[in-house]
Design an enzyme around this catalytic site. Structure first.
Site, PDB file in Angstrom:
ATOM      1  N   LYS A   1      23.255  69.398  48.938  1.00 34.30           N
ATOM      2  CA  LYS A   1      24.165  69.037  47.849  1.00 34.30           C
ATOM      3  C   LYS A   1      23.412  69.154  46.525  1.00 34.30           C
ATOM      4  O   LYS A   1      23.064  68.157  45.870  1.00 34.30           O
ATOM      5  CB  LYS A   1      24.718  67.626  48.064  1.00 34.30           C
TER       6      LYS A   1
ATOM      7  N   LEU B   1      28.807  72.469  53.330  1.00 33.44           N
ATOM      8  CA  LEU B   1      28.330  71.126  53.035  1.00 33.44           C
ATOM      9  C   LEU B   1      28.804  70.193  54.140  1.00 33.44           C
ATOM     10  O   LEU B   1      29.982  70.209  54.504  1.00 33.44           O
ATOM     11  CB  LEU B   1      28.882  70.656  51.690  1.00 33.44           C
TER      12      LEU B   1
ATOM     13  N   ARG C   1      22.965  61.842  54.001  1.00 26.26           N
ATOM     14  CA  ARG C   1      23.132  63.173  53.411  1.00 26.26           C
ATOM     15  C   ARG C   1      22.251  63.316  52.163  1.00 26.26           C
ATOM     16  O   ARG C   1      21.670  64.386  51.927  1.00 26.26           O
ATOM     17  CB  ARG C   1      24.605  63.423  53.065  1.00 26.26           C
TER      18      ARG C   1
ATOM     19  N   ARG D   1       7.780  74.204  30.681  1.00 24.60           N
ATOM     20  CA  ARG D   1       8.710  74.952  31.516  1.00 24.60           C
ATOM     21  C   ARG D   1       7.907  75.861  32.446  1.00 24.60           C
ATOM     22  O   ARG D   1       7.308  76.836  32.012  1.00 24.60           O
ATOM     23  CB  ARG D   1       9.681  75.784  30.672  1.00 24.60           C
TER      24      ARG D   1
ATOM     25  N   TYR E   1      22.640  65.864  44.178  1.00 28.37           N
ATOM     26  CA  TYR E   1      23.550  64.796  43.784  1.00 28.37           C
ATOM     27  C   TYR E   1      24.292  64.296  45.008  1.00 28.37           C
ATOM     28  O   TYR E   1      24.256  64.901  46.080  1.00 28.37           O
ATOM     29  CB  TYR E   1      24.536  65.277  42.718  1.00 28.37           C
TER      30      TYR E   1
ATOM     31  N   GLU F   1      34.401  77.214  53.886  1.00 24.99           N
ATOM     32  CA  GLU F   1      34.822  75.970  53.239  1.00 24.99           C
ATOM     33  C   GLU F   1      35.501  76.305  51.924  1.00 24.99           C
ATOM     34  O   GLU F   1      35.642  77.480  51.556  1.00 24.99           O
ATOM     35  CB  GLU F   1      33.630  75.041  52.994  1.00 24.99           C
TER      36      GLU F   1
ATOM     37  N   HIS G   1       8.086  77.317  36.695  1.00 21.58           N
ATOM     38  CA  HIS G   1       8.831  77.336  37.942  1.00 21.58           C
ATOM     39  C   HIS G   1       8.159  76.499  39.032  1.00 21.58           C
ATOM     40  O   HIS G   1       8.838  75.902  39.870  1.00 21.58           O
ATOM     41  CB  HIS G   1       9.001  78.778  38.445  1.00 21.58           C
TER      42      HIS G   1
END
Length: 368
Positions: free
Chosen positions: A146, A202, A54, A101, A35, A178, A103
């Site tokens: 992120k 980040l 980013r 489903r 995101y 952080e 992996h």
């Protein structure tokens, strides 16, 4: 109402309460996605190119192809913005909906792209400072991505809130890295310090802007690994993020930082940062070069002959709109319709006037 605000999902603008994704989406099943959060001040996306860089780095970090060019991202996100208020874009991209489903990465499925815009609410306690608590960093080793897999951050942040604090400062191998949802700065021996970039933090856009502004304004600054013992002797501690900007920490682990008030370096940087934001807005910067083709979008109820209305309004400002420049798309339930008119835009002033006329009409529920 919040549930009816317009959002973007996989090529369509629609009310938030109509935006749906499959339960087989890998973001839902595995947290398999990334995101980005981009502030917008009076409709101006803050350091947009840096945020997209980013975004691209995060996508590369999880081996997911970027579904759009930078120009396409701007065209997608711009209609969500309101030029009268400060907001932030939340943009999420997942690996998409797999056939089952599993992996392993599925082959040849489109990414799921979702974006919405929310108002930036002034952070409570900004001018007085807030409390923080330190704790061992228990997150994964790729904090520079992120990713939407934020469970570790969430648990750290909630533990801080449970202790009456606004943020958790995370410590790894004896060094502060952080915050649970922020970057960290400290004034140590008169120098503004922040941990260097790496897999354990980040790469914050606000963080980078602060360092750049500090250097330009002769504020001594440095990037180095900060021992937690050194942080405990700092005269000032801040946390920074895109939506909270620069927040002073005045108490850490129930011990006052200096005199328990925001310090002089924070006051100086806060003023510098706010002036910098205003300078970007006053410059009326835009990422479009005029003249350019621009998609004007409007939404309303499906029974209002909205296409004729929108064309009439747009032609007040662009008389030569061609019939094939107009497209329409109904919402999933058929109650709403989105009209897109592609025009040859000559200036930002012209676009602002079109959007103002559209927004003023009672049958136009949203001008995008």
């Amino acid at each position: 109402m919040t549930e009816n605000k317009m959002v973007y999902l996989n090529g369509e603008y629609l009310p938030l309460n109509e935006a749906k994704v499959s339960v087989l989406d890998r973001g839902f099943l595995f947290g398999d996605g990334i995101y980005e959060v981009i502030p917008s001040y009076s409709g101006h996306l803050f350091h947009f190119q840096d945020h997209l860089q980013r975004l691209e780095n995060s996508l590369a970090g999880i081996r997911l192809a970027n579904p759009h060019t930078r120009e396409e991202w701007l065209a997608i996100l711009s209609p969500l913005l309101d030029t009268t208020i400060d907001q932030y874009i939340y943009l999420q991209i997942t690996r998409g909906v797999g056939p089952k489903r599993d992996h392993a990465f599925p082959d040849n499925i489109p990414a799921t792209v979702f974006a919405m815009c929310s108002a930036i609410v002034p952070f409570a306690g900004l001018n007085q400072g807030v409390k923080a608590v330190s704790m061992d960093d228990s997150r994964w080793q790729f904090c520079n991505i992120k990713a939407i897999t934020l469970l570790g951050n969430i648990l750290h942040r909630q533990e801080a809130i449970d202790q009456g604090c606004a943020e958790a400062l995370l410590v790894k191998d004896g060094y502060v890295v952080e915050g649970a949802a922020s970057n960290v700065f400290a004034v140590i021996d008169g120098v503004l310090c922040t941990p260097p970039k790496g897999n354990d933090i980040l790469p914050g856009i606000t963080r980078d802007v602060i360092l750049e502004l500090a250097r330009k304004n002769n504020i001594a600054c440095s990037e180095y690994k900060i021992p937690f013992a050194k942080l405990q002797t700092a005269s000032e501690i801040w946390v920074t993020s895109s939506t909270r900007e620069i927040v002073p920490i005045v108490e850490l682990d129930s011990i006052r930082v200096s005199d328990g008030k925001p310090g002089p370096v924070w006051h100086a940087m806060q003023q510098i940062f706010q002036d910098y934001k205003k300078s970007l807005i006053m410059s009326e910067q835009t990422f479009f070069e005029f003249p350019c083709q621009f998609p004007v979008k409007a939404m309303g109820k499906a029974d209002m002959e909205l296409d004729l209305l929108v064309i009439e309004i747009v032609r007040r400002h662009v008389p030569d709109v061609k019939p094939d420049a107009v497209t329409s798309r109904p919402s999933k339930d058929g109650n709403f319709i989105a009209i897109t008119v592609v025009i040859e835009a000559s200036s930002k002033k012209q676009l602002d006037a079109i959007y103002q006329d559209l927004s003023d009409h009672p049958h136009v529920l949203m001008a995008l």
